[in-house]
Design a protein around this motif. Structure first.
Motif: not given
Lengths: 138, 167
Positions: A10-16, A18-20, A22-23, A26-27, A29, B98-103, B141, B152
């Motif tokens: 899995n490409d860990l460098f591409k935003p997914r 799940s990132d959004l 998580l962000i 956080l926002a 919170a 679960w997360f990419s470098v962004l998260g 953030i 990335g």
């Protein structure tokens, strides 16, 4: 560090998505905390300012009396000014000058912090009994 | 072994250059602790590129040397608290996959500022400082996302030129 296998799987460098998520959590919170602090207790105009140095109360000052307080420690000096019911850091020889740029404050939810000198000025809510006031004001 | 030491050294040096460059950028928000943290690009990249001990080494050196060169002793304490917490969280989140470098980077940015505030509350003994938390979390953030996006891009390029398991 990742193995080449992990890389391909899995490409860990591409935003997914799940990132959004998580962000967004956080926002949310941060926003929740901001709302809690804004409407919570303690957000009120005060009549006394307490100077806390090194985790200990240095003195409590009446905001109705215009005055300047000079505090000198091994770490440096701070010049605190009380004028027209609010308190400000007039001068300090700390490197970042955040405390000076903070300006005048009069709300208990708005402390002035000079981290390099371990010094905090906090406004005491009106209800607080200034226990050590008499001792400090002589 | 020699390659590992050399790689860690290069990353640590890069982080210091970033701290140096950032010291020229005037950045005043009126809230202590808010920084762009250019050097964190190097730390986040190292997280994916180097083994765990080297990543910790890079983080440690970055904080210690840039703290001594561009900060003061007190800022060093706050930086260490923030750095350790953010690195720990980033490593755990990365491990989950679960997360990419962004998260991972965004969470790292937030935790960096939470760690700093926690240290500041301990040092000054004034819990009211917690009022800075929402602002600092928001800033964490934003900067974390920026750092994550840049890292990335860098990692994508690095991936094409280096093997990630050659240590």
């Amino acid at each position: 560090m990742l193995s080449d296998d992990q890389m391909k799987k899995n490409d860990l460098f591409k935003p997914r998505r799940s990132d959004l998520i998580l962000i967004a959590i956080l926002a949310a919170a941060a926003a929740l905390l901001a709302v809690l602090f804004a409407f919570g207790k303690g957000h009120e105009q005060g009549t006394y300012a307490e100077v806390v140095l090194n985790g200990q109360s240095y003195g409590i000052y009446d905001l109705k009396e215009d005055q300047t307080i000079r505090i000198e420690t091994d770490l440096g000096y701070n010049l605190i000014e009380i004028q027209n019911g609010s308190v400000s850091m007039k001068e300090a020889d700390c490197p970042d000058q955040y405390c000076v740029s903070k300006g005048a404050v009069s709300s208990s939810a708005d402390p002035i912090v000079c981290l390099p000198h371990r010094l905090v000025i906090q406004i005491l809510p009106d209800k607080t009994e200034p226990v050590s006031f008499d001792a400090v004001s002589e | 072994m020699a390659r590992r030491v050399a790689a860690a050294g290069i990353f640590a040096a890069l982080a210091l250059v970033c701290s140096y460059v950032e010291s020229f950028i005037p950045f005043h928000f009126g809230v202590p602790g808010i920084k762009l943290g250019l050097a964190n690009i190097v730390v986040v990249t190292a997280l994916y590129f180097l083994p765990v001990p080297e990543v910790c080494f890079v983080m440690f050196l970055k904080i210690l040397i840039s703290g001594l060169l561009f900060g003061n002793l007190m800022s060093l304490i706050y930086s260490f608290a923030g750095g350790i917490l953010s690195l720990a969280v980033m490593m755990i989140l990365n491990k989950t996959g679960w997360f990419s470098v962004l998260g991972v980077s965004a969470a790292g940015g937030v935790c960096h500022n939470i760690g700093q505030i926690a240290a500041a509350m301990l040092v000054t003994g004034v819990p009211v400082i917690a009022y800075y938390l929402p602002v600092l979390m928001g800033a964490g953030i934003l900067t974390g996302c920026l750092i994550g996006l840049v890292s990335g891009r860098i990692l994508k390029i690095l991936k094409d030129h280096f093997s990630f398991s050659n240590s």
